[in-house]
Each structure stands twice: as structure tokens, then as C-alpha cells.
Design an enzyme around this catalytic site. Structure first.
Site, mmCIF file in Angstrom:
data_model
loop_
_atom_site.group_PDB
_atom_site.id
_atom_site.type_symbol
_atom_site.label_atom_id
_atom_site.label_comp_id
_atom_site.label_asym_id
_atom_site.label_seq_id
_atom_site.Cartn_x
_atom_site.Cartn_y
_atom_site.Cartn_z
ATOM 1 N N SER A 147 -7.244 -2.011 7.939
ATOM 2 C CA SER A 147 -7.192 -0.558 7.835
ATOM 3 C C SER A 147 -6.638 -0.200 6.461
ATOM 4 O O SER A 147 -5.968 -1.022 5.810
ATOM 5 C CB SER A 147 -6.265 0.006 8.925
ATOM 6 O OG SER A 147 -5.932 1.357 8.681
ATOM 7 N N TYR A 160 1.955 -0.832 14.087
ATOM 8 C CA TYR A 160 0.510 -0.840 13.801
ATOM 9 C C TYR A 160 0.238 -1.078 12.315
ATOM 10 O O TYR A 160 -0.566 -1.942 11.950
ATOM 11 C CB TYR A 160 -0.113 0.485 14.241
ATOM 12 C CG TYR A 160 -1.567 0.613 13.834
ATOM 13 C CD1 TYR A 160 -2.561 -0.029 14.559
ATOM 14 C CD2 TYR A 160 -1.933 1.367 12.720
ATOM 15 C CE1 TYR A 160 -3.900 0.072 14.186
ATOM 16 C CE2 TYR A 160 -3.256 1.474 12.334
ATOM 17 C CZ TYR A 160 -4.228 0.822 13.064
ATOM 18 O OH TYR A 160 -5.549 0.916 12.681
#
Length: 267
Positions: A147, A160
Site C-alpha cells: 500500500s 496496518y
């Protein structure tokens, strides 16, 4: 394990988290390019629907494996099932992952441990299991989905963001190790993408997303697929995402962290 067969293609791609979002779009692309598919997800009903669709449209061999990747034994079980079925994986796509939103001292530990297992441990385990065979045969491709979050700390999604930073670092390192083996590693680092991810994490109302137009999952998947085929190591879809990822290197980390915190907040 469930297999749907109508025709035979040359290579096989294994995709985790294939029932929706970027994973599903990647599965569509590989199917259209005449790959056999091994689709892994815990949503077995959706996998059956996808297998039937691909059989009708492309005539692929589709093998469905219904697994909860938060269970530590899942990677070994997947590998063993494919060995017993004599299915060789030429392309490994580690796409499965999820996030949790909130202050670390308030979020649920059990959920975060499951996230670590899916995002980080399972990805590493599957890569370990399949890369040896790829090296032995002198060819193979691995696509790890990280990401844009990988490039900076992420207050309100601390764990995360950290898992995605791991994926980026891990992918770059083994890409270097695998040079001259015929095996390539690509890490896909998309920014905010249209999917159910944000609703599941509870951050749909954050300033980062509210009223913002996000890149669609199909576009992200296409960028990732083409980068994988070219053997690129890092791919960041979208000019703005590229700019932001590069710019954080020139800003003090403490300031970067404060900026991300501000963007993540919902008021």
C-alpha cells in the site's frame, strides 16, 4: 478444494483474497490472459460464482481453495493441497489483507493479531513455500500487494501501516536476492482504492477519504499486472500517490506522522 475445468492454459496463478476488490480484478486479468487459476478466499460461495464465470467466458482451469488465512496452518494446507493435485504455481499473488481503524490502546488485540497473520505472516509463509520451486525451475513471478501506507507511519491504523511497510521492505530484499534466478518480485503500493476495505476498517468518514475520488480496483490491478509482467520491483499507481510516497523522504518523520494523523482523523 474445488476445481472447474474447461480447457487448458500454459501457466497457473495463485491469488489470495480473490473474492473481491483488487484480488478479484487481478483474477479477471489473469483469466483473460489464459492463465489457470488457484483462487483462495474464505468466501467459498463467491469463489464458486467466479469460477463459473471464468469457465464460461475464458475456459480456464480454476481451482478454488476456501481458507481463512488468519489461521496459521492455512499456508501449509494450501501448498500441500496443490502438491497432491500436481498443480504447479508459476505466479504467486499475495493480495489478501485487511485493516483496523482506531487508537492502538483501544483497538481489539485479537483482530490485530489476525491482521498480522493475514497481512504479514501468511504472505511470508506462502512466499517461502512457493519460491523454492520457482527458483528450481528457473522462472516465476511473485506479486505482493502492499500500500502507499508502506512509506510512512500511520497513526489510527498503526499496525496496518506497519504490516505494509514490512511487505515493501521484504519484497525489495528478496527481489534483490532473486536477481539472475529467473524469478521476479513486484510489490504493488496502491493509494486509497474503491472497495469494501474502508467500510470494514471503519475509516470511511476520515478526512483522507471523505468526498475524495479514489482509484478503482480494476485500474490498480491492471497497473500491478503490467508491472509484474515487466519484472518491476516497486509500482505505485497514480501520479499523486507516487509524488506523496517520494516526498516523505524529504520531510522530518515526526512531521510526516502528524500529517498522516490529521488526514486519518474523522473530524
Amino acid at each position: 478444494m474445488n476445481t472447474t475445468h474447461q480447457g487448458q492454459s500454459k501457466q497457473t496463478a495463485l491469488i489470495t483474497g480473490a473474492a473481491g476488490g483488487i484480488g478479484y480484478q487481478l483474477a479477471c486479468i489473469f483469466a483473460a490472459h489464459d492463465y489457470n487459476l488457484v483462487l483462495v478466499d474464505r468466501n467459498g460461495v463467491k469463489l464458486v460464482e467466479i469460477a463459473i464465470k471464468f469457465q464460461e467466458e475464458f475456459g480456464n482451469l480454476v481451482t478454488n481453495i476456501v481458507k481463512d488465512l488468519s489461521i496459521s496452518t492455512a499456508p501449509e494446507e494450501i501448498f500441500t493441497e496443490l502438491q497432491l493435485a500436481n498443480i504447479k504455481v508459476d505466479v504467486l499473488v499475495n493480495n489478501a489483507g485487511f485493516g483496523i481503524y482506531g487508537l492502538f490502546h483501544e483497538t481489539d488485540l485479537a483482530t490485530e493479531l489476525e491482521m498480522l497473520q493475514v497481512n504479514l505472516v501468511c504472505l511470508t509463509h506462502l512466499t517461502k513455500l512457493f519460491v523454492k520451486g520457482m527458483v528450481e525451475q528457473g522462472e516465476g513471478k511473485i506479486l505482493n500487494v502492499a500500500s502507499a501506507a508502506a512509506f510512512q507511519p500511520g497513526p489510527l491504523m498503526a499496525v496496518y501501516f506497519a504490516t505494509k511497510a514490512y511487505i515493501l521492505s521484504f519484497s525489495e530484499a528478496i527481489a534483490n536476492e532473486l536477481e539472475d534466478t529467473g524469478v521476479t518480485v513486484t510489490v504493488l503500493c496502491p493509494g486509497s482504492t474503491e472497495s469494501a476495505f474502508h467500510e470494514r476498517t471503519g475509516m470511511a468518514g476520515s478526512k483522507l477519504l471523505k468526498g475524495k475520488k479514489m482509484m478503482d480496483a480494476k485500474t490498480v490491478a491492471e497497473v500491478g499486472y503490467h508491472a509484474l509482467m515487466k519484472g518491476k520491483t516497486i509500482v505505485i499507481p497514480g501520479f499523486v500517490n507516487k509524488l506523496l510516497a517520494k516526498s516523505v523522504r524529504f520531510v522530518p518523520r515526526k512531521l510526516v506522522t502528524k500529517i498522516v494523523r490529521n488526514m486519518q482523523e474523522d473530524k
